[in-house]
Design an enzyme around this catalytic site. Structure first.
Site, PDB file in Angstrom:
ATOM      1  N   GLY A   9      40.718  28.040  30.884  1.00 42.13           N
ATOM      2  CA  GLY A   9      40.493  27.501  32.215  1.00 42.13           C
ATOM      3  C   GLY A   9      39.038  27.412  32.618  1.00 42.13           C
ATOM      4  CG  LEU A  30      43.446  41.856  29.492  1.00 41.41           C
ATOM      5  CD1 LEU A  30      42.667  43.037  30.060  1.00 41.41           C
ATOM      6  CD2 LEU A  30      44.663  41.553  30.365  1.00 41.41           C
ATOM      7  CE1 TYR A 154      42.769  34.708  43.477  1.00 49.16           C
ATOM      8  CE2 TYR A 154      42.735  33.293  45.418  1.00 49.16           C
ATOM      9  CZ  TYR A 154      42.344  33.565  44.128  1.00 49.16           C
ATOM     10  OH  TYR A 154      41.490  32.695  43.487  1.00 49.16           O
ATOM     11  CB  SER A 157      40.801  40.480  46.024  1.00 53.04           C
ATOM     12  OG  SER A 157      41.302  39.217  45.624  1.00 53.04           O
ATOM     13  CE  LYS A 158      39.034  35.475  43.173  1.00 56.70           C
ATOM     14  NZ  LYS A 158      38.040  35.591  42.073  1.00 56.70           N
TER      15      LYS A 158
END
Length: 252
Positions: A9, A30, A154, A157-158
């Site tokens: 991506g 990962l 999300y 966190s962003k």
């Protein structure tokens, strides 16, 4: 340049663009397999693939030790690794159903991972300075709009990344290191697919594209171009900034 979350991506597109710009790229993900595959496909010599769990302190420290032992000091750091957890049916979980585990895992990767990566980089650059040090973080249009397809965990966190980027820009300025953020909009990448519920009507992506003033979804290469600029000499007087790459979906 060390790029996290680069096994596919947006991260893979960033790695390709930086390699084309002349950077030697440490591609990190990962698991090593996807990272090594991306590294092998990059133009130019000297690229490498590495495994790292950005949410784990020991893993991040070991990564920086190994990369710098193999290739020398990291000059550019791209904190791109991220996770978006959806419900089993592909819908975004609301606060009524969100588990503590999902909340913690999202912040562990998206927020703690950026902290650990920048701290590891900053400590090493204080001990061994480099010329033209650069850091980029990755937020999201979801953090600026309160979300669209992303969950509250999300978005939270962003959102943290927006402020943390400014804090790091101030703290690392004495080392001559710039720290900036890229906030992608709706990008045609694996995370957008993951955020699209299975119940979505046919043509929903076309409708989403039409909601963007430029009339299309973004591409990973659009994000890579912004990161390329921020790591370049031309951006040496840009720090603490967030570049919105969203086709006009959000206009400040």
């Amino acid at each position: 340049a060390l790029v996290t979350g680069a096994g596919r991506g947006i991260g893979a597109a960033i790695a390709h663009k930086l390699a084309a710009d002349g950077w030697r790229v440490a591609v990190c993900d990962l698991t090593k397999g996807p990272a090594a595959a991306v590294a092998a496909a990059l133009p130019g010599p000297g690229h490498s693939g590495w495994a790292v769990d950005v949410s784990d302190e020991a893993s991040v420290e070991a990564l920086f030790d190994a990369v710098e032992a193999a290739h020398g000091p990291v000059t550019g750091l791209v904190c791109n690794a991220g996770v978006l957890l959806m419900a089993a049916d592909g819908e975004r979980p609301t606060i009524f159903d969100m588990t503590l585990d999902d909340w913690e895992k999202t912040h562990a990767v998206n927020t703690r991972g950026v902290f650990l990566s920048i701290r590891a980089y900053a400590r090493r650059r204080r001990a061994l300075p480099v010329e033209g040090g650069r850091v980029t973080t990755t937020s999201s249009v979801a953090a600026e709009l309160g979300g669209y397809r992303g969950s509250a965990s999300y978005i939270s966190s962003k959102s943290a990344i927006l402020g943390f980027t400014k804090a790091m820009a101030r703290e690392l300025s004495s080392l001559g290191i710039t720290v900036n953020c890229v906030a992608p909009g709706v990008i045609d990448a694996p995370m957008l697919a993951a955020a699209t519920p299975r119940s979505a009507a046919p043509g929903s992506m076309d409708a989403l594209a039409q909601a963007v003033p430029l009339g299309r979804l973004g591409t990973p290469e659009d994000i890579a171009g912004a990161v390329s600029f921020l790591l370049s000499e031309q951006a040496s007087y840009v720090t603490g900034a967030t570049i919105d790459v969203n086709g006009g979906y959000r206009m400040a």
